[in-house]
Scaffold this motif. Sequence first.
Motif, PDB file in Angstrom:
ATOM      1  N   MET A  95       1.147  -1.309  -0.145  1.00 15.79           N
ATOM      2  CA  MET A  95      -0.297  -0.102   0.037  1.00 15.79           C
ATOM      3  C   MET A  95       0.863   1.068  -0.042  1.00 15.79           C
ATOM      4  O   MET A  95       2.044   1.503   0.818  1.00 15.79           O
ATOM      5  N   ILE A  96       1.203   2.114  -1.822  1.00 16.07           N
ATOM      6  CA  ILE A  96       1.373   3.775  -0.697  1.00 16.07           C
ATOM      7  C   ILE A  96       1.194   4.436  -0.229  1.00 16.07           C
ATOM      8  O   ILE A  96      -0.076   5.160   0.117  1.00 16.07           O
ATOM      9  N   LEU A  97       1.970   4.919   0.447  1.00 21.97           N
ATOM     10  CA  LEU A  97       1.020   5.486   1.780  1.00 21.97           C
ATOM     11  C   LEU A  97       0.724   7.245   1.814  1.00 21.97           C
ATOM     12  O   LEU A  97       2.336   7.536   1.111  1.00 21.97           O
ATOM     13  N   HIS A  98      -0.154   8.136   1.545  1.00 24.05           N
ATOM     14  CA  HIS A  98       0.179   9.392   1.448  1.00 24.05           C
ATOM     15  C   HIS A  98      -0.031   9.649   2.809  1.00 24.05           C
ATOM     16  O   HIS A  98       0.638   8.553   3.733  1.00 24.05           O
ATOM     17  N   THR A  99      -0.390  11.541   3.320  1.00 21.43           N
ATOM     18  CA  THR A  99      -0.958  11.896   4.264  1.00 21.43           C
ATOM     19  C   THR A  99      -2.225  11.483   4.798  1.00 21.43           C
ATOM     20  O   THR A  99      -2.900  11.100   3.472  1.00 21.43           O
ATOM     21  N   PRO A 100      -2.560  10.926   6.227  1.00 19.15           N
ATOM     22  CA  PRO A 100      -4.148  10.751   6.588  1.00 19.15           C
ATOM     23  C   PRO A 100      -4.888  11.616   5.741  1.00 19.15           C
ATOM     24  O   PRO A 100      -5.775  11.271   5.469  1.00 19.15           O
ATOM     25  N   SER A 101      -5.101  12.862   6.028  1.00 22.43           N
ATOM     26  CA  SER A 101      -5.878  13.771   4.973  1.00 22.43           C
ATOM     27  C   SER A 101      -6.508  13.219   3.688  1.00 22.43           C
ATOM     28  O   SER A 101      -7.251  13.216   2.699  1.00 22.43           O
ATOM     29  N   LEU A 102      -5.238  12.635   3.521  1.00 17.69           N
ATOM     30  CA  LEU A 102      -5.420  12.723   1.455  1.00 17.69           C
ATOM     31  C   LEU A 102      -5.515  10.917   1.555  1.00 17.69           C
ATOM     32  O   LEU A 102      -6.070  10.962   0.734  1.00 17.69           O
TER      33      LEU A 102
ATOM     34  N   ARG B   1      -7.500   9.517   3.533  1.00 17.94           N
ATOM     35  CA  ARG B   1      -9.364   9.971   3.404  1.00 17.94           C
ATOM     36  C   ARG B   1      -9.512  10.647   2.146  1.00 17.94           C
ATOM     37  O   ARG B   1     -11.079  10.044   1.579  1.00 17.94           O
ATOM     38  N   LEU B   2      -8.772  10.716   2.051  1.00 18.43           N
ATOM     39  CA  LEU B   2      -9.848  11.906   0.444  1.00 18.43           C
ATOM     40  C   LEU B   2      -9.870  10.719  -0.643  1.00 18.43           C
ATOM     41  O   LEU B   2     -10.791  10.323  -1.362  1.00 18.43           O
TER      42      LEU B   2
ATOM     43  N   ARG C 162      -5.079  10.536  -8.720  1.00 19.19           N
ATOM     44  CA  ARG C 162      -5.017  11.581  -9.180  1.00 19.19           C
ATOM     45  C   ARG C 162      -5.014  12.978  -9.089  1.00 19.19           C
ATOM     46  O   ARG C 162      -5.539  13.733  -8.966  1.00 19.19           O
TER      47      ARG C 162
ATOM     48  N   TYR D 104      -4.815  14.524  -5.436  1.00 19.27           N
ATOM     49  CA  TYR D 104      -3.565  15.485  -5.978  1.00 19.27           C
ATOM     50  C   TYR D 104      -3.706  16.135  -6.702  1.00 19.27           C
ATOM     51  O   TYR D 104      -3.264  17.440  -6.757  1.00 19.27           O
TER      52      TYR D 104
END
Lengths: 200, 200
Positions: free
Chosen positions: A1-8, A10-11, A28, A31
């Motif tokens: 699983m690629i990690l983004h920030t938590p809010s990202l 969630r969106l 996409r 971002y």
Amino acid sequence: MILHTPSLDRLINELTKLPGIGSKTAQRLAYHILRSSKHYSKSLRGALEAIEENVHECPRCYSFTENEALCHYCTDINRVNDMLCVVEDPADIARLDYSGSFRGRYHVLHGAISPLAGIAPKDIRLSQLFERIKNENIREVILALDSDLEGDTTVLYIAKHLRGQNLKVSRLAHGIPIGGDIDYIDHRTLGRALENRVEI
Amino acid sequence: MILHTPSLDRLINELTKLPGIGSKTAQRLAYHILRSSKHYSKSLRGALEAIEENVHECPRCYSFTENEALCHYCTDINRVNDMLCVVEDPADIARLDYSGSFRGRYHVLHGAISPLAGIAPKDIRLSQLFERIKNENIREVILALDSDLEGDTTVLYIAKHLRGQNLKVSRLAHGIPIGGDIDYIDHRTLGRALENRVEI
């Protein structure tokens, strides 16, 4: 699983719930929203909020409306009252009306009968349809349902229920789409187009 | 123009501003959101608001973060400090890091030089990059930019600027994607894959 920030994350997760949006597209889009000015995200939120607050179902035809009571299709005095066009989804009304070929009233079923998906006649707005046909002195019912298994099942169910009443019941014509190339049209559609050929 | 209710039109209009979303897709999405429970629209709004409030750029590497100060790539003590991987977009970091082949620091340019689109070197985070290379005693710079005209231009610009400094500058290898079928790979990529062949 690629990690983004938590809010990202969630969106992205919320966006993948939309039809046709997979996890790559959702990434996409998320971002893109992040890169856009906050103004865009805010106005998208505003648009969603407006939908939640303003849009509701018309109590007569069950299409979406922002009017206080009945929708503008139900209140339009330039429409004939004794013709009813039955559709599966509210979105279908706009498309049919844009064709300019129908100036009667509409009725939205909000779905179609589907034994496979567990959608029974009572789960869609069928009893309300039969009620309206009785109460509003409808003379003609046009069934503008999808041309798939669920649509056909629903058409047969409605036709059977309305049989014996002094009522014209029709469904949309099958045939070649305008601009359609005969090479690419399936044989069943071609067969229907031949059967229902129009004299010129 | 097909007519919907004003709020629906507003939402459709906002959705068409997203990349890859045309008016037909936007209509489908908007009607889907309308048909879903209000809970979905609310949680989508919540996710957008969280993005607006929580996510900002890391003041060192310019990736997106929700940390108070530096992002977790900049504060991770298990990363080497003298290797810097330069990317165009914050989204690229997650993908590169997921590969597991790089454990240094990152730097996001937020774009690439594009004379056609009017993006000059000063419009992206290049001076900040050169500043970091000087101040953080960087020993190796990996340019992980897109393999297109803009990416190549930016690579050349950076390479030229860094020439003569005691610094290793590299870019991502060109070659056949893993699982790629040679039949479908263009001749330029094949040429590079041959030139850069790896002894086994």
